[in-house]
Design an enzyme around this catalytic site. Structure first.
Site, mmCIF file in Angstrom:
data_model
loop_
_atom_site.group_PDB
_atom_site.id
_atom_site.type_symbol
_atom_site.label_atom_id
_atom_site.label_comp_id
_atom_site.label_asym_id
_atom_site.label_seq_id
_atom_site.Cartn_x
_atom_site.Cartn_y
_atom_site.Cartn_z
ATOM 1 C CB ILE A 200 -0.914 -0.143 1.199
ATOM 2 C CG1 ILE A 200 -1.780 1.327 1.297
ATOM 3 C CG2 ILE A 200 -0.250 -0.240 2.376
ATOM 4 C CD1 ILE A 200 -2.763 1.116 2.555
ATOM 5 C CB SER A 201 1.152 4.222 -2.248
ATOM 6 O OG SER A 201 1.157 3.558 -3.407
#
Ligand code: SAH
Length: 251
Positions: free
Chosen positions: A95-96
């Site tokens: 997940i960024s």
């Protein structure tokens, strides 16, 4: 303080039931306390992103404050939900980091009612922030090539209340997704070797595409804006994303 009031009804019940109710009460208190701590951590993170200049507008600040990132993070990483770095979501993907989501959502200039394609849905978090920023009249289609991640993203989006506004599609989105084109915005959350031509063609006139382009380790975040048949490209700076795999991506 009101612990006495809360426990009063338990005093005259059978002992097992009292114990059960007490445990349920403590657990509920714990969940509420954890929720409050998460909310506080979220507020601190958004303040930090604002001070650092990643969040520039009230619209994006409000969107990031509204989306509970902890619902998109696997349980073993949940305590780190509000640390400003990428987190493992399984299958070699991440997940960024929140600042990257802030940069990309600001750079897409969100407004009410846009039609947005996201390529690289991952956990669904970035799609939820976009959905929040474009309001209930907007629509997000988010493509994820790894089926179990897409299934988890759907579940996360449902839990966070975005199931209606974000449609998770499973497949190779490296050349875009013609079915719902044209899009006002396309946001690619994985690194491509070059801007895929079919993706440009799926942009509405006046629309823009955000895509990290470069090698497997470091890329430049590009914004391609369409005006009729003209495509203007701006370089928004260096970034690091996992590779875009597939027909128009890295093999
Ligand atoms: N935006 C996500 C993080 C994306 S990580 C979030 O908020 O969690 C990048 C994702 O792109 C990975 O899940 C990877 O599986 C996916 N991906 C890579 N190539 C793809 C392709 N061709 N089509 C769709 N998804 C792809």
């Amino acid at each position: 303080m009101n612990r006495f009031v809360a426990f009063k009804p338990f005093v005259c019940g059978p002992p097992q039931r009292n114990a059960f109710l007490a445990i349920r009460h403590w657990m509920a208190e714990g969940i509420v306390a954890e929720g409050r701590a998460m909310e506080e951590a979220r507020r601190e993170l958004v303040d930090h992103l604002r001070r650092s200049g990643y969040v520039e507008t009230d619209l994006v600040a409000a969107a990031m404050l509204a989306v509970p990132r902890e619902l998109f993070v696997p349980p073993h990483n949940r305590p780190a939900s509000y640390a400003d770095h990428p987190l493992d979501i399984g299958h070699g993907q991440t997940i960024s980091a929140p600042h990257m989501v802030a940069i990309m959502v600001e750079a897409m200039a969100p407004r009410e009612g846009l039609r947005v394609l996201e390529v690289g849905g991952g956990s669904g978090y970035h799609a939820a922030v976009i959905a929040e920023a474009i309001g209930p009249r907007g629509q997000v289609w988010s493509v994820e090539r790894i089926e179990p991640l897409a299934t988890a993203a759907r579940r996360n989006l449902e839990a966070a209340g975005y199931a209606e506004r974000v449609t998770v599609l499973v497949g190779d989105g490296s050349c875009g997704w013609p079915e719902h084109a044209p899009y006002d915005r396309i946001s690619v959350a994985c690194a491509a070797p070059a801007v895929p031509d079919p993706m440009r063609a799926e942009l509405a006139d006046g629309g823009s595409l955000l895509i990290p382009v470069g090698g497997p380790y470091v890329q430049e975040l590009l914004r391609v804006t369409r005006s009729g048949d003209r495509f203007d490209v701006e370089d928004l700076g260096g970034c690091v994303f996992v590779p875009l795999r597939g027909r128009c991506g890295h093999i």
